[in-house]
Design a protein around this motif. Structure first.
Motif, PDB file in Angstrom:
ATOM      1  N   SER A  65       7.769 -50.523 -71.238  1.00 54.04           N
ATOM      2  CA  SER A  65       8.875 -49.873 -70.621  1.00 54.04           C
ATOM      3  C   SER A  65       9.903 -50.702 -71.090  1.00 54.04           C
ATOM      4  N   VAL A  87      11.130 -44.783 -68.590  1.00 51.69           N
ATOM      5  CA  VAL A  87      11.298 -44.032 -68.117  1.00 51.69           C
ATOM      6  C   VAL A  87       9.657 -43.712 -67.026  1.00 51.69           C
ATOM      7  N   GLN A  88       9.042 -42.570 -67.337  1.00 49.86           N
ATOM      8  CA  GLN A  88       7.464 -42.622 -67.680  1.00 49.86           C
ATOM      9  C   GLN A  88       6.821 -44.014 -67.564  1.00 49.86           C
ATOM     10  N   GLU A 124       6.948 -45.618 -63.921  1.00 45.92           N
ATOM     11  CA  GLU A 124       7.351 -44.220 -62.676  1.00 45.92           C
ATOM     12  C   GLU A 124       5.695 -43.861 -62.419  1.00 45.92           C
ATOM     13  N   GLN A 125       4.905 -44.473 -63.510  1.00 41.22           N
ATOM     14  CA  GLN A 125       3.219 -43.865 -63.199  1.00 41.22           C
ATOM     15  C   GLN A 125       2.894 -44.752 -62.498  1.00 41.22           C
ATOM     16  N   GLY A 177       6.369 -44.229 -59.121  1.00 41.18           N
ATOM     17  CA  GLY A 177       6.495 -43.209 -58.708  1.00 41.18           C
ATOM     18  C   GLY A 177       5.663 -42.078 -57.593  1.00 41.18           C
ATOM     19  N   ARG A 204       5.646 -45.287 -52.114  1.00 41.73           N
ATOM     20  CA  ARG A 204       5.275 -46.805 -53.380  1.00 41.73           C
ATOM     21  C   ARG A 204       4.570 -47.168 -52.967  1.00 41.73           C
ATOM     22  N   LEU A 250      12.150 -50.726 -65.193  1.00 39.52           N
ATOM     23  CA  LEU A 250      12.617 -49.043 -64.835  1.00 39.52           C
ATOM     24  C   LEU A 250      14.659 -48.821 -64.397  1.00 39.52           C
ATOM     25  N   TYR A 293      17.173 -46.328 -66.663  1.00 38.15           N
ATOM     26  CA  TYR A 293      18.068 -45.471 -64.985  1.00 38.15           C
ATOM     27  C   TYR A 293      19.438 -45.834 -66.137  1.00 38.15           C
TER      28      TYR A 293
END
Length: 430
Positions: free
Chosen positions: A163, A176-177, A180-181, A184, A188, A202, A206
């Motif tokens: 990341s 982000v992905q 978030e994988q 997300g 949680r 993350l 953002y």
């Protein structure tokens, strides 16, 4: 061939080298048919049986399990320690070379965990050297190729590094992905220190893409998660990330409170050398949030500089402290003092990540401009500009172009200053 097959093959090879039949190796504790099944890969020997066979074959258990001798294992572990030490000391090019040698020499073929350690170390060193594409390729390969045998903590660590690499390359959607994988979803995962660190990555993504409201909201969630994990490191990670977001969003009082709390926690629980590094970051935040206290932050950094020298800190730690001292002296109107510190920075930038080298040359340009040495300022900025043209269009790159523009304006390089302003605006889509 599976690990079970390889163990059987090694037992068979050593048995033949010793001139033993299966019956001779087996007698009296085992049956010859059982030994045959082990050698053919149809049975997995228990640890006790492996120890027995190693003793009978007069070879090391390490060799039967991993295909390396005890001496080779010691050499591999020593090489890994040296690579980690080079990385810890900021000698990133040396670390990269050492990890690459471990990965490519084939000695780790039967040692999946140590090979994973070496590949991960190589990825981190490659990132530290500024080769983001290379680091992303290594981390992506590690993530895909070792997913089934990777421990959960390592899986999270790889995601953190990946990341960060994507964010620094300007691929903010990917940054982000990746996080978030794991984080997300409606529910949680159970928070751990590793997941808190992933959360900070993350949060940074953002903030970098300008989603400051989401960053603020997630920062609150991260602080609550740190309370649940309830370890000093979790508190430090979450509070520090939230402090940076608070600075970015103009909430100076909140940033100061968070930074103060972070430093207090680490002062009670942290290692001295790491505490010195944190004070450098603390001074940086305080200069942004409380610029009128610059003399206080300068004096703190002078003390930290001494601590770093006495603790044998890495070149990177010393360089970052010197950079902040340059900022302080420029704010105080002391360019001659700033010149002393910028020389320290320039003496230490070899083999540093490219982004740090860009910042160093921009800062050197600021110092030369403040001293009225326009030609030297232009020379430093030219070096930085050459690298900046290769950087992705991010808010961070925009800030660096803005710095270049301001210095060029200060030394009456109007046309070049306007061009740098345009490049800064282009980086943020304007």
């Amino acid at each position: 061939m599976t690990g079970q097959d390889l163990v059987g093959q090694r037992i068979k090879t050593v048995r033949r080298q010793r001139g033993l039949s299966q019956a001779q190796l087996a007698h009296p504790e085992l049956s010859d048919s059982y030994v045959s099944l082990i050698e053919s890969g149809k049975r997995t020997p228990t640890p006790a049986v492996l120890e027995l066979l190693a003793a009978k074959l007069d070879c090391s258990l390490t060799y039967l399990v991993n295909g390396v001798t005890a001496e080779q294992m010691e050499e591999i572990e020593l090489a890994l320690r040296y690579a980690r030490l080079a990385m810890d000391n900021g000698e990133v090019a040396e670390a990269r070379t050492r990890y690459a040698e471990l990965v490519t020499d084939g000695g780790l073929a039967g040692l999946p965990q140590l090979r994973q350690d070496a590949e991960y170390g190589l990825a981190l060193a490659t990132h530290a050297c500024g080769d983001l594409d290379g680091a992303i390729d290594l981390l992506s390969g590690l993530r895909q190729g070792s997913a089934t045998e990777m421990a959960p903590d390592r899986h999270v660590s790889v995601a953190v590094a990946l990341s960060r690499c994507y964010r620094e390359r300007g691929d903010l959607t990917e940054a982000v992905q990746v996080a978030e994988q794991i984080l997300g979803g409606a529910v949680r995962p159970v928070w751990t220190e590793g997941l808190i660190e992933l959360g900070t990555a993350l949060l940074a993504a953002y903030a970098e893409r300008g989603d400051l409201l989401r960053a603020h909201q997630f920062g609150i969630e991260l602080l609550a998660a740190a309370e649940l994990v309830a370890t000093p490191r979790a508190f430090v990670l979450a509070h520090w990330a939230a402090a940076i977001v608070a600075v970015e969003t103009g909430r100076s009082d909140e940033a100061v409170a968070l930074a103060d709390k972070t430093l207090a926690i680490y002062s009670e629980n942290g290692e001295l050398r790491e505490l010195a590094r944190l004070r450098v970051d603390y001074a940086q935040i305080m200069m942004l949030a409380r610029p009128t206290g610059v003399m206080t932050w300068r004096d703190m950094l002078v003390r930290v500089e001494t601590e770093l020298q006495e603790s044998g800190a890495s070149a990177m730690g010393k360089m970052r402290c010197a950079q902040q001292l340059v900022h302080c002296e420029l704010l105080l109107g002391h360019p001659e003092r700033a010149r002393v510190h910028i020389q320290t920075v320039l003496d230490l930038i070899d083999d540093m990540p490219r982004t740090l080298q860009v910042r160093a040359h921009l800062l050197a340009g600021e110092v030369m401009a403040a001293l009225g040495r326009s030609e030297e300022a232009v020379r430093e900025l030219a070096i930085a500009d050459g690298w900046l043209e290769q950087e992705p269009a991010t808010r961070q790159t925009a800030h660096l172009w803005l710095t270049a523009a301001q210095v060029l304006e200060h030394i009456d390089e109007s046309a070049r200053s306007v061009d740098a302003y345009h490049r800064a605006l282009a980086c943020v889509g304007l």
